[in-house]
Design a protein around this motif. Structure first.
Motif, PDB file in Angstrom:
ATOM      1  N   ALA A 186       0.825  -1.208   0.000  1.00 21.22           N
ATOM      2  CA  ALA A 186       0.000   0.000   0.000  1.00 21.22           C
ATOM      3  C   ALA A 186       0.861   1.260   0.000  1.00 21.22           C
ATOM      4  O   ALA A 186       0.578   2.231  -0.732  1.00 21.22           O
ATOM      5  CB  ALA A 186      -0.934  -0.016   1.212  1.00 21.22           C
ATOM      6  N   ALA A 187       1.923   1.278   0.799  1.00 16.93           N
ATOM      7  CA  ALA A 187       2.791   2.459   0.839  1.00 16.93           C
ATOM      8  C   ALA A 187       3.515   2.663  -0.484  1.00 16.93           C
ATOM      9  O   ALA A 187       3.658   3.806  -0.968  1.00 16.93           O
ATOM     10  CB  ALA A 187       3.799   2.308   1.984  1.00 16.93           C
ATOM     11  N   THR A 188       3.977   1.590  -1.107  1.00 16.38           N
ATOM     12  CA  THR A 188       4.667   1.714  -2.396  1.00 16.38           C
ATOM     13  C   THR A 188       3.725   2.230  -3.475  1.00 16.38           C
ATOM     14  O   THR A 188       4.089   3.127  -4.265  1.00 16.38           O
ATOM     15  CB  THR A 188       5.246   0.356  -2.800  1.00 16.38           C
ATOM     16  OG1 THR A 188       6.121  -0.117  -1.766  1.00 16.38           O
ATOM     17  CG2 THR A 188       6.028   0.470  -4.095  1.00 16.38           C
ATOM     18  N   MET A 189       2.521   1.701  -3.537  1.00 19.89           N
ATOM     19  CA  MET A 189       1.567   2.169  -4.542  1.00 19.89           C
ATOM     20  C   MET A 189       1.129   3.610  -4.262  1.00 19.89           C
ATOM     21  O   MET A 189       0.891   4.386  -5.201  1.00 19.89           O
ATOM     22  CB  MET A 189       0.348   1.249  -4.560  1.00 19.89           C
ATOM     23  CG  MET A 189       0.663  -0.189  -4.969  1.00 19.89           C
ATOM     24  SD  MET A 189       1.493  -0.304  -6.576  1.00 19.89           S
ATOM     25  CE  MET A 189       0.196   0.279  -7.653  1.00 19.89           C
ATOM     26  N   LEU A 190       1.039   3.968  -2.993  1.00 22.14           N
ATOM     27  CA  LEU A 190       0.708   5.352  -2.664  1.00 22.14           C
ATOM     28  C   LEU A 190       1.789   6.305  -3.149  1.00 22.14           C
ATOM     29  O   LEU A 190       1.500   7.378  -3.706  1.00 22.14           O
ATOM     30  CB  LEU A 190       0.517   5.483  -1.152  1.00 22.14           C
ATOM     31  CG  LEU A 190       0.166   6.885  -0.638  1.00 22.14           C
ATOM     32  CD1 LEU A 190      -1.185   7.327  -1.189  1.00 22.14           C
ATOM     33  CD2 LEU A 190       0.152   6.903   0.891  1.00 22.14           C
ATOM     34  N   ALA A 191       3.034   5.928  -2.961  1.00 17.28           N
ATOM     35  CA  ALA A 191       4.134   6.760  -3.453  1.00 17.28           C
ATOM     36  C   ALA A 191       4.125   6.846  -4.968  1.00 17.28           C
ATOM     37  O   ALA A 191       4.464   7.891  -5.548  1.00 17.28           O
ATOM     38  CB  ALA A 191       5.467   6.206  -2.960  1.00 17.28           C
ATOM     39  N   LEU A 192       3.737   5.783  -5.635  1.00 22.38           N
ATOM     40  CA  LEU A 192       3.722   5.779  -7.095  1.00 22.38           C
ATOM     41  C   LEU A 192       2.625   6.686  -7.644  1.00 22.38           C
ATOM     42  O   LEU A 192       2.854   7.474  -8.574  1.00 22.38           O
ATOM     43  CB  LEU A 192       3.534   4.348  -7.601  1.00 22.38           C
ATOM     44  CG  LEU A 192       3.398   4.171  -9.118  1.00 22.38           C
ATOM     45  CD1 LEU A 192       4.688   4.569  -9.817  1.00 22.38           C
ATOM     46  CD2 LEU A 192       3.046   2.727  -9.450  1.00 22.38           C
ATOM     47  N   PHE A 193       1.429   6.595  -7.080  1.00 24.18           N
ATOM     48  CA  PHE A 193       0.292   7.319  -7.646  1.00 24.18           C
ATOM     49  C   PHE A 193       0.166   8.749  -7.138  1.00 24.18           C
ATOM     50  O   PHE A 193      -0.513   9.566  -7.763  1.00 24.18           O
ATOM     51  CB  PHE A 193      -1.011   6.570  -7.339  1.00 24.18           C
ATOM     52  CG  PHE A 193      -1.143   5.279  -8.085  1.00 24.18           C
ATOM     53  CD1 PHE A 193      -1.172   5.250  -9.464  1.00 24.18           C
ATOM     54  CD2 PHE A 193      -1.216   4.079  -7.398  1.00 24.18           C
ATOM     55  CE1 PHE A 193      -1.282   4.059 -10.152  1.00 24.18           C
ATOM     56  CE2 PHE A 193      -1.335   2.882  -8.072  1.00 24.18           C
ATOM     57  CZ  PHE A 193      -1.360   2.865  -9.458  1.00 24.18           C
ATOM     58  N   SER A 194       0.796   9.048  -6.031  1.00 22.37           N
ATOM     59  CA  SER A 194       0.666  10.406  -5.492  1.00 22.37           C
ATOM     60  C   SER A 194       1.659  11.381  -6.110  1.00 22.37           C
ATOM     61  O   SER A 194       1.528  12.594  -5.914  1.00 22.37           O
ATOM     62  CB  SER A 194       0.869  10.381  -3.975  1.00 22.37           C
ATOM     63  OG  SER A 194       2.165   9.907  -3.649  1.00 22.37           O
ATOM     64  N   LEU A 195       2.644  10.878  -6.841  1.00 20.11           N
ATOM     65  CA  LEU A 195       3.652  11.742  -7.454  1.00 20.11           C
ATOM     66  C   LEU A 195       3.386  11.870  -8.949  1.00 20.11           C
ATOM     67  O   LEU A 195       2.832  10.977  -9.584  1.00 20.11           O
ATOM     68  CB  LEU A 195       5.057  11.174  -7.214  1.00 20.11           C
ATOM     69  CG  LEU A 195       5.471  11.011  -5.739  1.00 20.11           C
ATOM     70  CD1 LEU A 195       6.816  10.310  -5.644  1.00 20.11           C
ATOM     71  CD2 LEU A 195       5.528  12.369  -5.043  1.00 20.11           C
ATOM     72  N   SER A 196       3.806  12.986  -9.512  1.00 15.22           N
ATOM     73  CA  SER A 196       3.674  13.218 -10.952  1.00 15.22           C
ATOM     74  C   SER A 196       4.969  12.809 -11.642  1.00 15.22           C
ATOM     75  O   SER A 196       6.068  13.148 -11.188  1.00 15.22           O
ATOM     76  CB  SER A 196       3.371  14.693 -11.234  1.00 15.22           C
ATOM     77  OG  SER A 196       4.407  15.524 -10.731  1.00 15.22           O
ATOM     78  N   TRP A 197       4.821  12.098 -12.763  1.00 12.95           N
ATOM     79  CA  TRP A 197       5.969  11.536 -13.457  1.00 12.95           C
ATOM     80  C   TRP A 197       5.942  11.936 -14.927  1.00 12.95           C
ATOM     81  O   TRP A 197       4.875  11.986 -15.541  1.00 12.95           O
ATOM     82  CB  TRP A 197       5.954  10.010 -13.371  1.00 12.95           C
ATOM     83  CG  TRP A 197       5.949   9.448 -11.994  1.00 12.95           C
ATOM     84  CD1 TRP A 197       4.874   9.226 -11.200  1.00 12.95           C
ATOM     85  CD2 TRP A 197       7.097   9.042 -11.249  1.00 12.95           C
ATOM     86  NE1 TRP A 197       5.259   8.698 -10.005  1.00 12.95           N
ATOM     87  CE2 TRP A 197       6.626   8.568 -10.000  1.00 12.95           C
ATOM     88  CE3 TRP A 197       8.476   9.028 -11.501  1.00 12.95           C
ATOM     89  CZ2 TRP A 197       7.482   8.100  -9.020  1.00 12.95           C
ATOM     90  CZ3 TRP A 197       9.317   8.546 -10.524  1.00 12.95           C
ATOM     91  CH2 TRP A 197       8.837   8.092  -9.299  1.00 12.95           C
TER      92      TRP A 197
END
Length: 703
Positions: free
Chosen positions: A177-188
């Protein structure tokens, strides 16, 4: 002349003739007659004769026949050579493509580096580095904080959940959950987003691999401890040391594999060619090969005599698989992987399920369906996934190597679909069977059950096994028909033929049909249930079990009789609702009947108050009155109403109580007696007088 020389000469003649015929048909100059041919281009006489011979119908027919029908040996050898040459050419093309990619790889790396680093520079180096660090580190940091927060409550959570999986699974879920949160909460940016997604997927897969492996090791350790405590050792259950060894090697293999997978998949958006990605994959595959070989040679519990031979065989096998991968035969590669790994994966799933059943017995005891889903469902999913994946690979291979062979593709799809259908049918049957068996086992009645509950229980005990057998036949027939339909076999004629055969069998086996239909109506009428005592003609006993055509009766002396339903006829059920038991007693004519009635009434009240007999008595023992006057006694009639099957024990105890009570109250039972009448006293007196007279006379007494 040998066969090869003759065949070569024949082929040469055919080739020359075919070339000439083709050229003559295509060239307008050769299609002219000799009169129309220009004078300067007049062919020689021999050529004109050969052309005239080729225009003859017999020659044309012979040439067509010989060219259309080559010899069987030539066609077989040509087919074999074409298949072998096709495989060889496929391997050569694949190896050549990969080797060419190795020469262009440095330039592709330079282009990809400039593209990726250019995007990073445009977005900001510090920002992108921070975002990638968040992908790699945030999950581990949050998981560590969660572990520290719940460390004191771990034992309580385990006791509340009733499972040992919680301490392993919850941290892995938090990490994901923490890894996916970091992935989706940032703009790439586009390229970085693709790389970040692949890195996140690889990290999550690695974390769950470690989680599941640790769970399996813990379950095996707990199961082994439980076995040692109970003194029962399961042969298939490995020790914790062996499980820990394979867990570590498997974790290293999966981590390395996922890192390589992420790297190769990241090369596609960066502009690398497919051949370059394959080349990098083959180079990274050497690491997988070395990990597998090291695990084989250092495995625990290795037999000293056979261990080295097996290790060498597996090493050669792994090298062969890597060679198939490099040469491009992916379907052979996966087939070899399945042959080696599928039995081991199924064995590991079986060990995991058995360990879970032993360690989580309290949790799974009342969840029979969950147990079946674990036992059968996991294996069904593994086999179905392997079959579908292999089918896709074989489909690609068939299109590449044997284009146009539609029958092979159809059969392959049918076989794979049949495997999936049979697995689904097996899982469905075991789930339904577990549900029905759970119902049968869960309907145990206590002492306070009512008559309606007991009747319902007996009816379920009777009908559910029959319904289970019928459902098994239905599932099997439907699964077989679906498999045949998937293989391309028309099932319509089969169903029609089965109907005709069924009618013929019905006429030829009327007795069996009669038994089956009679049994259906007996069950429909609820004539008897399991556990009831019935009588039918010369057959009687307790109903123990049913089948589709017969019933099993257990006689009270022990013999078990199997009676077809068609032979039962009228059935007398001795276990329904209530039963009246009548007792006849003979008393003497001087008996006080009013006193006897009071005594019997008191005995009935005593029976009714007895905790052992009272619950089974509907109407207690009472005296109905005088039945008749006999030659030597008065016959009185007693009766009582009890629950079915309980009258025998109550009757025996009532008779014993009546005997004792009658004796205490001076009531005598009448028995047959014989009285002889006559003037016996006078004869005795005369005999005595004669004896006395002879004694006085001094003589011998008269006889």
């Amino acid at each position: 002349m040998g066969r090869g020389t003759a065949a070569g000469l024949k082929a040469a003649i055919f080739g020359i003739l075919a070339f000439v015929a083709l050229f003559s048909a295509a060239s307008p100059g050769f299609s002219q007659t000799p009169a129309q041919t220009p004078a300067g281009n007049t062919p020689p006489a021999q050529v004109r004769e050969m052309m005239q011979l080729m225009q003859a119908p017999e020659v044309k027919q012979w040439m067509a026949t010989q060219m259309a029908a080559p010899s069987a040996a030539d066609s077989a050898s040509q087919n074999q050579m074409s298949v072998l040459s096709g495989l060889l050419q496929h391997a050569r093309r694949h190896v050549s493509m990969v080797s060419d990619a190795a020469m262009t790889l440095p330039s592709q790396i330079g282009n990809a580096s400039s593209l990726f680093f250019g995007e990073l520079a445009a977005t900001g180096w510090s920002r992108m580095i921070a975002q990638f660090l968040a992908i790699f580190l945030l999950g581990a940091i949050v998981e560590s904080i969660a572990r520290y927060a719940f460390r004191r409550r771990r034992r309580r959570l385990v006791q509340m959940a009733g499972m040992h999986l919680t301490p392993r699974v919850v941290p892995a879920l938090i990490f994901a959950a923490a890894t996916m949160l970091a992935l989706f909460s940032l703009s790439w940016p586009p390229l970085s987003q693709s790389v970040a997604i692949l890195c996140a997927v690889a990290l999550i897969v690695q974390r769950f691999t470690i989680c599941l492996g640790g769970v399996l090791v813990d379950l095996i350790g707990l199961a082994r401890a439980e076995e040692e405590r109970q003194g029962v050792i399961v042969p298939i259950m490995p020790s914790r040391a062996v499980a820990l060894f394979w867990y570590r090697r498997s974790a290293i293999f999966v981590i390395y594999f996922m890192l390589g997978w992420a790297a190769i998949q990241s090369m596609e958006p960066l502009g690398f060619s497919p051949s370059a990605r394959l080349f990098v994959g083959y180079i990274l595959g050497i690491g997988l090969l070395l990990i597998a070989i090291e695990a084989v040679w250092s495995r625990p519990q290795k037999d000293e005599k056979r261990g080295h031979g097996i290790s060498w065989a597996l090493t050669v096998y792994f090298l062969l698989l890597w060679g198939l991968w490099v040469t491009g035969f992916n379907w052979l590669l996966w087939l070899g992987i399945y042959v080696l790994m599928l039995p081991r994966v199924l064995a590991v799933s079986t060990i995991a399920v058995k360990s879970l059943q032993q360690t989580e017995a309290s949790f799974l005891a009342s969840r029979r369906i969950a147990t079946v889903l674990l036992d059968r469902g996991v294996r069904a999913l593994i086999i179905a996934f392997a079959a579908i994946w292999l089918g896709q690979l074989l489909g690609v291979g068939a299109d590449t190597m044997a284009a146009g062979d539609k029958m092979v593709d159809k059969i392959a799809r049918g076989v794979i679909g049949g495997i999936v259908i049979l697995l689904a049918a097996d899982l469905l049957w075991h789930v339904v069977k577990a549900y029905i068996d759970g119902k049968l086992l869960g309907m145990s009645l206590d002492g306070g059950a009512t008559d309606e509950e007991k009747a319902k229980h007996a009816r379920f005990q009777t009908l559910l096994p029959i319904f289970r057998n019928i459902l098994a036949v239905v599932i099997a027939v439907i699964a077989v028909l679906m498999v045949l339909s998937g293989l391309g076999i028309e099932i319509g004629p089969l169903i029609a033929g089965a109907g005709v055969v069924g009618v013929a069998v019905g006429f030829g086996a009327q007795t069996i049909v009669k038994d089956v239909i009679s049994g259906m109506f007996y069950l429909w009428d609820d004539a008897f249930r399991v556990g009831e005592y019935i009588e039918s003609g010369s057959h009687k006993g307790v109903v123990e079990a049913f089948s589709l055509r017969s019933v099993k009766l257990r006689h009270h002396r022990g013999p078990l009789t199997t009676v077809p339903f068609g032979e039962l006829g009228a059935v007398k059920n001795l276990n329904r609702d209530w039963t009246i038991d009548k007792i006849s007693l003979n008393v003497t004519y001087d008996t006080d009947l009013v006193k006897a009635k009071k005594v019997i009434k008191q005995i009935g009240q005593t029976l009714l108050e007895n905790p052992e007999f009272g619950p089974h008595i509907i109407e207690t023992l009472k005296m109905k009155g005088v039945e008749q006057f006999g030659e030597f006694a008065i016959e009185i009639r007693l009766s009582m109403m009890t629950k079915p099957g309980e009258q025998f024990v109550i009757r025996r105890n009532a008779l014993a109580m009546i005997r004792n009570a009658f004796r205490e109250n001076g009531i005598e039972f009448a028995v047959p007696t014989v009285q002889v009448s006559g003037d016996r006293a006078a004869e005795v007196d005369a005999a005595a007088a004669r004896y006395a007279a002879h004694a006085r006379a001094g003589g011998e007494p008269a006889a």
